[in-house]
Design a protein around this motif. Structure first.
Motif, PDB file in Angstrom:
ATOM      1  N   VAL A 115      42.709  32.558  48.565  1.00 35.76           N
ATOM      2  CA  VAL A 115      44.153  33.041  48.409  1.00 35.76           C
ATOM      3  C   VAL A 115      44.107  33.745  46.971  1.00 35.76           C
ATOM      4  O   VAL A 115      44.715  34.722  46.593  1.00 35.76           O
ATOM      5  CB  VAL A 115      45.114  31.998  48.617  1.00 35.76           C
ATOM      6  N   ASN A 116      43.659  32.683  46.105  1.00 29.28           N
ATOM      7  CA  ASN A 116      43.659  33.297  44.667  1.00 29.28           C
ATOM      8  C   ASN A 116      42.870  34.341  44.419  1.00 29.28           C
ATOM      9  O   ASN A 116      43.326  35.371  43.514  1.00 29.28           O
ATOM     10  CB  ASN A 116      43.692  32.173  43.783  1.00 29.28           C
ATOM     11  N   HIS A 117      41.754  34.189  44.690  1.00 31.02           N
ATOM     12  CA  HIS A 117      40.812  35.409  44.584  1.00 31.02           C
ATOM     13  C   HIS A 117      41.235  36.516  45.422  1.00 31.02           C
ATOM     14  O   HIS A 117      41.071  37.869  44.693  1.00 31.02           O
ATOM     15  CB  HIS A 117      39.306  34.970  45.321  1.00 31.02           C
ATOM     16  N   PHE A 118      41.649  36.661  46.425  1.00 33.39           N
ATOM     17  CA  PHE A 118      42.052  37.890  47.021  1.00 33.39           C
ATOM     18  C   PHE A 118      43.200  38.624  46.395  1.00 33.39           C
ATOM     19  O   PHE A 118      43.530  39.812  46.374  1.00 33.39           O
ATOM     20  CB  PHE A 118      42.355  37.458  48.429  1.00 33.39           C
ATOM     21  N   ALA A 119      44.254  37.718  46.042  1.00 35.48           N
ATOM     22  CA  ALA A 119      45.245  38.120  45.174  1.00 35.48           C
ATOM     23  C   ALA A 119      45.252  38.955  43.806  1.00 35.48           C
ATOM     24  O   ALA A 119      45.653  39.911  43.706  1.00 35.48           O
ATOM     25  CB  ALA A 119      46.452  36.856  44.960  1.00 35.48           C
TER      26      ALA A 119
END
Length: 81
Positions: free
Chosen positions: A6-10
């Motif tokens: 989630v953090n990487h994609f954001a």
């Protein structure tokens, strides 16, 4: 792993928006699909309805293996410009 994704994609999505990447909507949809796969597996594991098997690992690995060349490489030039 899900929190990392989630953090990487954001982070990637913010960069795409900043560069006005034309394929953003399609790429974001792919991110959401991958998070959905992982989230669904997590829910099954927590409900004792699934086991960590080689097939599960292959599903996740295959999804990421396809995502990187099919989606990530398509916007590399845009982000590096």
């Amino acid at each position: 792993m899900i929190t990392y994704l989630v953090n990487h994609f954001a982070h990637k999505e913010k960069e795409m928006i900043a560069k006005n990447y034309a394929g953003y909507d399609r790429h974001k949809a792919e991110h959401e699909a991958l998070i959905g796969i992982c989230g669904g597996l997590q829910a099954k594991f927590q409900a004792d309805e699934a086991e960590v098997t080689q097939d599960v690992g292959q599903l996740i690995k295959g999804s990421l293996d396809n995502h990187i060349p099919d989606f990530d490489m398509t916007y590399a030039d845009a982000l590096n410009s």
